[in-house]
Design an enzyme around this catalytic site. Structure first.
Site: not given
Length: 325
Positions: A65-66, A160, A189, A232
């Site tokens: 997402s970053n 995720y 995650k 994470i």
């Protein structure tokens, strides 16, 4: 449940024939760097990957997402992963894995991204559930999606779960535990922040190769306390040593010290959570001298908002610098 490295994944025959379980630790979803001409900044990508690895992080994640994955085309995704892998190898850190974000809205494209992740040097793939047509997707359809991806992926799959990026779609512990039985699904995650769910998944996959990671640095201790395997977390872009130190203190039994540092990390992470990857770039630019602009339509804040984000990281970055001495 997930197999040892020696067991076959089965499936369609195109999936990886074996994998090593992910190591416990702290993994950093890296931000994407762009030149003023809006191309991939290869020098900054290399520098950042190398700095994080030397700080001692367990692994890197591209296109989390970053990483502005939704702002990148397929070739740019592959390039960033290749640069990151090459940076680690050139630093003599060939054992550090690169996890590659491969979420897409169709099963077909998700599989394609997984195949490209393998080609570009990835070690594992991180897959969001499709959510654009969320009202049409039952739990069974979502599970079928993950199973089809895992059958076809040449790399082991990490689920995720991030409702904030998926129109509120939030996978339950029951769904995750069921998916953990697939031999090519190796972990999850949890960015939902639901530590009860995290505890249930840990308990439901105990004594297997399946790994459960918290998805944010503001609940490192909570994750470890219930048997989670690590984090994470995007805050590691800015303060990898502080995040690693929280883990080290807790695991060595120095719980009071761990809690005090966790408070500092959580306050810094709140700035990152509120401002997203853009705030992380603000912090990198302010405290490390590189970061650059996000890809439009996103922009860096200006004026009081910029100052607020910079100051929101000040306490954490002072602690990070102390740990670096």
């Amino acid at each position: 449940m997930s197999p040892s490295a020696e067991e076959s994944t089965g499936g369609s025959g195109t999936a990886s024939s074996s994998y090593s379980p992910l190591q416990p630790g702290f993994y950093v979803p890296t931000v994407a760097f762009f030149t003023p001409e809006d191309t991939i900044d290869e020098a900054a990508t290399t520098k950042h990957a190398t700095e994080l690895a030397k700080a001692g992080v367990t692994g890197l994640v591209t296109h989390g997402s970053n990483g502005e994955a939704v702002h990148l085309d397929h070739q740019e995704r592959m390039l960033i992963t290749m640069i990151s892998r090459k940076a680690l190898d050139n630093a003599g850190l060939t054992d550090i894995p690169v996890i590659v974000g491969c979420g897409a809205q169709s099963t077909r494209e998700t599989i394609q991204l997984c195949q490209e992740a393998k080609e570009s040097g990835g070690s594992y793939v991180l897959v969001l559930p499709p959510a654009y047509y969320g009202s049409l997707l039952t739990n069974d359809l979502i599970m079928n999606h993950f199973k089809a991806v895992a059958d076809a992926s040449p790399l082991p799959v990490i689920i995720y779960n991030f409702p904030g990026a998926c129109s509120g779609l939030d996978l339950s512990s029951d769904v995750i535990i069921a998916l953990a039985q697939h031999p090519n699904i190796c972990g999850v995650k949890l960015t939902c922040g639901n530590t009860g769910k995290l505890a249930r998944v840990v308990a439901g996959t105990e004594n297997t190769g399946f790994r459960t990671y918290g998805g944010s640095a503001d609940f490192i201790i909570q994750t470890l306390a219930v048997g989670g395997h690590g984090i994470i977390g995007g805050l590691g872009n800015l303060a990898p040593k502080a995040c690693l130190e929280v883990m080290s203190l807790w695991q060595s039994g120095k719980h009071d010290q761990a809690r005090e540092l966790q408070k500092i990390v959580a306050r810094g992470d709140w700035t990152a959570i509120q401002g997203g990857f853009v705030a992380v770039k603000v912090g990198l630019q302010k405290y490390r001298g590189y970061g650059g602009e996000p890809r439009k339509p996103c922009v860096l804040p200006e004026g009081p908002k910029l100052t607020e984000q910079e100051e929101g990281f000040a306490e954490l970055m002072a602690e990070e610098d102390k740990l670096g001495k």
